[in-house]
Design an enzyme around this catalytic site. Structure first.
Site, mmCIF file in Angstrom:
data_model
loop_
_atom_site.group_PDB
_atom_site.id
_atom_site.type_symbol
_atom_site.label_atom_id
_atom_site.label_comp_id
_atom_site.label_asym_id
_atom_site.label_seq_id
_atom_site.Cartn_x
_atom_site.Cartn_y
_atom_site.Cartn_z
ATOM 1 N N ASP A 23 0.856 -1.199 0.000
ATOM 2 C CA ASP A 23 0.000 0.000 0.000
ATOM 3 C C ASP A 23 0.888 1.244 0.000
ATOM 4 O O ASP A 23 1.732 1.422 0.871
ATOM 5 C CB ASP A 23 -0.876 -0.021 1.263
ATOM 6 C CG ASP A 23 -1.611 1.305 1.487
ATOM 7 O OD1 ASP A 23 -1.961 1.610 2.641
ATOM 8 O OD2 ASP A 23 -1.815 2.043 0.498
ATOM 9 N N ASN A 25 -0.403 4.532 -0.255
ATOM 10 C CA ASN A 25 -1.042 5.801 0.163
ATOM 11 C C ASN A 25 -1.739 5.695 1.511
ATOM 12 O O ASN A 25 -2.581 6.537 1.842
ATOM 13 C CB ASN A 25 -2.029 6.265 -0.930
ATOM 14 C CG ASN A 25 -3.173 5.262 -1.100
ATOM 15 O OD1 ASN A 25 -3.108 4.146 -0.562
ATOM 16 N ND2 ASN A 25 -4.190 5.639 -1.832
ATOM 17 N N ASP A 27 -4.042 3.827 2.808
ATOM 18 C CA ASP A 27 -5.475 3.530 3.018
ATOM 19 C C ASP A 27 -5.681 2.066 3.422
ATOM 20 O O ASP A 27 -6.801 1.588 3.505
ATOM 21 C CB ASP A 27 -6.297 3.875 1.756
ATOM 22 C CG ASP A 27 -5.937 2.982 0.570
ATOM 23 O OD1 ASP A 27 -6.559 3.123 -0.488
ATOM 24 O OD2 ASP A 27 -5.012 2.136 0.712
ATOM 25 N N ASP A 31 -1.847 -1.273 -3.802
ATOM 26 C CA ASP A 31 -2.204 -0.492 -4.994
ATOM 27 C C ASP A 31 -1.085 -0.525 -6.036
ATOM 28 O O ASP A 31 -0.004 -1.074 -5.795
ATOM 29 C CB ASP A 31 -2.529 0.949 -4.596
ATOM 30 C CG ASP A 31 -1.472 1.527 -3.650
ATOM 31 O OD1 ASP A 31 -1.835 1.995 -2.552
ATOM 32 O OD2 ASP A 31 -0.276 1.451 -4.005
ATOM 33 N N ASP A 100 -6.037 -10.827 -15.019
ATOM 34 C CA ASP A 100 -6.962 -11.903 -14.658
ATOM 35 C C ASP A 100 -8.242 -11.703 -15.482
ATOM 36 O O ASP A 100 -8.860 -10.630 -15.417
ATOM 37 C CB ASP A 100 -7.278 -11.846 -13.155
ATOM 38 C CG ASP A 100 -7.511 -13.238 -12.575
ATOM 39 O OD1 ASP A 100 -6.953 -13.554 -11.506
ATOM 40 O OD2 ASP A 100 -8.234 -14.022 -13.227
ATOM 41 N N ASP A 202 -10.102 -17.140 -15.481
ATOM 42 C CA ASP A 202 -10.818 -17.611 -14.293
ATOM 43 C C ASP A 202 -11.941 -18.591 -14.669
ATOM 44 O O ASP A 202 -12.763 -18.292 -15.539
ATOM 45 C CB ASP A 202 -11.417 -16.375 -13.602
ATOM 46 C CG ASP A 202 -12.050 -16.702 -12.270
ATOM 47 O OD1 ASP A 202 -11.302 -17.089 -11.362
ATOM 48 O OD2 ASP A 202 -13.275 -16.593 -12.147
ATOM 49 N N GLU A 244 -7.763 -21.464 -15.562
ATOM 50 C CA GLU A 244 -8.033 -22.083 -14.274
ATOM 51 C C GLU A 244 -9.134 -23.096 -14.506
ATOM 52 O O GLU A 244 -10.267 -22.737 -14.805
ATOM 53 C CB GLU A 244 -8.490 -21.067 -13.230
ATOM 54 C CG GLU A 244 -8.687 -21.747 -11.886
ATOM 55 C CD GLU A 244 -9.714 -21.086 -11.005
ATOM 56 O OE1 GLU A 244 -10.612 -20.428 -11.534
ATOM 57 O OE2 GLU A 244 -9.614 -21.222 -9.779
ATOM 58 N N HIS A 317 -4.070 -17.474 -4.606
ATOM 59 C CA HIS A 317 -4.888 -16.660 -3.692
ATOM 60 C C HIS A 317 -6.074 -17.432 -3.128
ATOM 61 O O HIS A 317 -6.801 -16.930 -2.264
ATOM 62 C CB HIS A 317 -5.392 -15.423 -4.435
ATOM 63 C CG HIS A 317 -6.281 -15.796 -5.562
ATOM 64 N ND1 HIS A 317 -5.841 -16.414 -6.707
ATOM 65 C CD2 HIS A 317 -7.613 -15.708 -5.695
ATOM 66 C CE1 HIS A 317 -6.853 -16.663 -7.506
ATOM 67 N NE2 HIS A 317 -7.948 -16.245 -6.904
ATOM 68 N N ASP A 318 -6.302 -18.645 -3.650
ATOM 69 C CA ASP A 318 -7.404 -19.470 -3.119
ATOM 70 C C ASP A 318 -6.894 -20.539 -2.163
ATOM 71 O O ASP A 318 -7.695 -21.314 -1.625
ATOM 72 C CB ASP A 318 -8.137 -20.201 -4.267
ATOM 73 C CG ASP A 318 -8.934 -19.258 -5.136
ATOM 74 O OD1 ASP A 318 -9.082 -19.563 -6.340
ATOM 75 O OD2 ASP A 318 -9.370 -18.212 -4.629
HETATM 76 O O1 TEU Z 1 -11.825 -19.838 -8.289
HETATM 77 C C1 TEU Z 1 -12.801 -20.812 -8.591
HETATM 78 C C2 TEU Z 1 -12.451 -21.947 -7.804
HETATM 79 O O2 TEU Z 1 -12.207 -22.984 -8.347
HETATM 80 C C3 TEU Z 1 -12.194 -21.765 -6.346
HETATM 81 O O3 TEU Z 1 -13.114 -20.823 -5.806
HETATM 82 C C4 TEU Z 1 -12.389 -23.112 -5.718
HETATM 83 O O4 TEU Z 1 -13.551 -23.672 -6.287
HETATM 84 C C5 TEU Z 1 -12.642 -23.019 -4.271
HETATM 85 O O5 TEU Z 1 -11.708 -22.151 -3.702
HETATM 86 C C6 TEU Z 1 -12.501 -24.442 -3.717
HETATM 87 O O6 TEU Z 1 -12.674 -24.380 -2.306
HETATM 88 C C7 TEU Z 1 -11.874 -18.678 -9.097
HETATM 89 C C8 TEU Z 1 -11.035 -17.642 -8.375
HETATM 90 O O7 TEU Z 1 -9.685 -18.130 -8.265
HETATM 91 C C9 TEU Z 1 -11.648 -17.431 -7.007
HETATM 92 O O8 TEU Z 1 -10.841 -16.550 -6.226
HETATM 93 C C10 TEU Z 1 -13.039 -16.845 -7.215
HETATM 94 O O9 TEU Z 1 -13.670 -16.723 -5.958
HETATM 95 C C11 TEU Z 1 -13.889 -17.790 -8.093
HETATM 96 O O10 TEU Z 1 -13.213 -18.225 -9.262
HETATM 97 C C12 TEU Z 1 -15.109 -17.038 -8.602
HETATM 98 O O11 TEU Z 1 -14.687 -16.076 -9.540
HETATM 99 CA CA CA Z 2 -3.534 1.966 -1.100
#
Ligand code: TEU
Ligand code: CA
Length: 537
Positions: A23, A25, A27, A31, A100, A202, A244, A317-318
């Site tokens: 970050d 700035n 907040d 960013d 993405d 995605d 994905e 990130h998941d």
């Molecule tokens: O992820 C879809 C997805 O496969 C994951 O959400 C997975 O099904 C789940 O985490 C299993 O527990 C994509 C993105 O990576 C995710 O961050 C989004 O929430 C999702 O699509 C909807 O856009």
């Molecule tokens: Ca920021």
């Protein structure tokens, strides 16, 4: 930026979750200018491609995976000028950018949907999937985001249902509608005109649906739609795209990514990510078997070899941190190094998730409110009913998507140097122990090992293009061979265990290319320390 064909095979991709990266700035939200300030840190690591999670305008119910405007950037990250400066600064450093692409659905606050829901004749109505009730209920049995819920939402006004295969605020676009396909293709090309180099796509296998099937996705026109995008967008721009897709076997993944298919460049395979979970289910931990984990990765090496290319990925990130799931917190640095050596010396394109290069570990969720992700919220009630609050919190700290979304820690100052303000989500409880400054200063720091690994790898033709053969995978010992016509074989030798073990040296008069324990000499029998990694040629 001039890009040669197949540049994806030389890529080292770093995923930035923009809200949590840096970050600038105060907040409390990461960013674009924060990213600009860290580009030299990425360059030094050996990164030449960045995948940025969605940075488009969004109501932020799914942290940007619910898009309300495909053609802009969200003001919380900065202006379009800031974005363009970030992209320019990346290109100046030889770093390409993958955006993405989230086009299976929009946010329910997208102007298209806000119009569509006004009535059957509203503009953009046919951009979404509407069906009449069947026997007084939803058109089929597809499940939605709330456990046991339907993927269909009934709209009183029109007496029809609309579909959301994702979360309830993510209505699916109707890809059968050529106007939708035109909108998306033109939008993609506008981002190419701004200079982006490719896309992470995605839930892309969801864009075609067979409504008679048990599950959405992988529908009858998937390859047609992807080939059309390749023709209209990806091909003409020599773009790098990575899909994905979940639960595909290698042969099905090749149908999406074999070069002659002219659809996607790569597809993430997540089969190995299911290890250590009951039936692969998040929040249901099971005994983790490292040798099953390795065997699954090896299956994909064989499955794609000579026909496709692997996306080498153990965090995103998941997902929670790989050390918590597949490594050892007792041997934090050693296991971070082992997992990187295991994964990124295989054939394919490395994908690193922000903080993985530090040997980052999960935070601890002390209260239910601290894990704010919708997947935690959706599962909370059922988990508490089954296991009580304490166990639910333990499972959140093991497996919530927020485990990887707490802010990057740059140093041990207040807020880990992520922000001078109040961070949008809790800090990692361990940021004073695990932060970039510390890892850069430590002589056995994880960042330095990742840097050395990627440098060694980039200079080794066998690792960059060679084939793969699993040699040993038992009793803690993992040995695999990479080989390429006319080049020296390379062996990866790992002690994937908490115990000291001996492994026969696979190379006569070998040379150490990389050692997690700064080993100086090779012996016929290699006495390996717990979680020790070696790369030999
Ligand atoms: O992820 C879809 C997805 O496969 C994951 O959400 C997975 O099904 C789940 O985490 C299993 O527990 C994509 C993105 O990576 C995710 O961050 C989004 O929430 C999702 O699509 C909807 O856009
Ligand atoms: Ca920021």
């Amino acid at each position: 930026m001039e890009t040669k064909k197949d540049w994806y095979k030389d890529a080292v991709v770093y995923q930035i979750y923009p809200k949590s990266f840096c970050d600038s700035n105060g907040d409390g939200i990461g960013d674009f200018r924060g990213i600009i300030s860290k580009l030299d840190y990425l360059k030094e690591l050996g990164v030449n491609t960045v995948w940025i999670s969605p940075c488009y305008p969004t109501p932020d119910k799914d942290n940007g995976y619910d898009i309300s405007d495909f053609d802009n950037v969200d003001p919380k990250f900065g202006t379009m000028a800031d974005f363009e400066e970030m992209l320019d600064e990346m290109h100046k450093r030889g770093i390409r950018l993958l955006m993405d692409l989230v086009v299976n659905h929009t946010s329910d606050e997208h102007e298209w949907f806000k119009s569509a829901i006004q009535g059957k004749d509203a503009p953009y109505r046919d951009y979404y999937i509407w069906k009449d009730p069947v026997n007084g209920g939803p058109p089929n049995k597809w499940g939605g985001d709330a456990i046991g819920g339907s993927a269909w939402i009934y709209d009183e006004k029109s007496g029809q249902y609309y579909l959301h295969v994702g979360f309830h605020y993510q209505p699916d676009l109707d890809w059968e509608n050529p106007k939708v396909r035109d909108e998306i293709a033109n939008m993609i090309n506008r981002w190419f005109d701004r200079g982006v180099d490719g896309f992470r796509c995605d839930v892309i296998n969801m864009i075609s649906k067979d409504f008679e099937a048990d599950h959405p996705g992988d529908g009858p026109r998937l390859h047609e739609f992807l080939h059309e995008l390749h023709e209209r967008c990806f091909g003409p721009h020599n773009a790098f795209t990575v899909g994905e897709v979940w639960d595909l076997p290698p042969e099905a993944s090749l149908m999406l990514t074999a070069p002659e298919r002219e659809e996607l460049t790569l597809a993430f395979q997540f089969e190995h990510m299911r290890e250590g979970r009951e039936k692969g289910l998040r929040f249901y931990p099971a005994e983790f078997d490292p040798h099953k984990f390795v065997a699954t990765m090896a299956k994909w090496q064989k499955g794609l070899n000579g026909k496709g290319w692997n996306a080498l990925c153990i965090e995103n990130h998941d997902q929670p941190r790989s050390i918590d799931r597949f490594g050892s917190k007792k041997y934090r640095r050693e296991s971070a190094k082992l997992l990187a050596t295991l994964t990124y010396c295989m054939q394919g394109t490395p994908f690193i998730y922000e903080g993985q290069e530090l040997g980052n570990i999960n935070p601890v969720f002390h209260t239910l409110e601290e894990s704010i992700d919708i997947e935690s919220q959706n599962n909370q009630e059922i988990l508490i009913k089954k296991f009580g609050v304490e166990e639910t919190l333990r499972r959140f700290s093991l497996d919530s998507r927020d485990c990887g979304r707490v802010p990057m820690a740059w140093d041990d100052s207040e807020n880990g140097g992520f922000t001078t303000g109040k961070p949008w989500i809790k800090l990692n409880d361990f940021y004073k122990e695990v932060n970039a400054k510390k890892e850069l200063e430590a002589e056995d720091g994880v960042y330095g090992y990742f840097r050395d690994l990627f440098k060694m790898r980039a200079g080794n033709k066998t690792l960059m293009r060679g084939d793969f053969e699993l040699v040993t995978n038992e009793g803690g010992a993992v040995v695999y061979r990479r080989f390429l016509e006319g080049e020296k074989d390379v062996y990866v030798v790992l002690n994937y265990s908490d115990n000291a073990i001996s492994i026969p040296n696979p190379v006569k008069d070998g040379k150490i290319l990389l050692s997690s324990h700064k080993r100086e000499a090779l012996t016929d029998t290699l006495k390996m320390k717990p979680w020790e990694s070696l790369v030999i040629e």
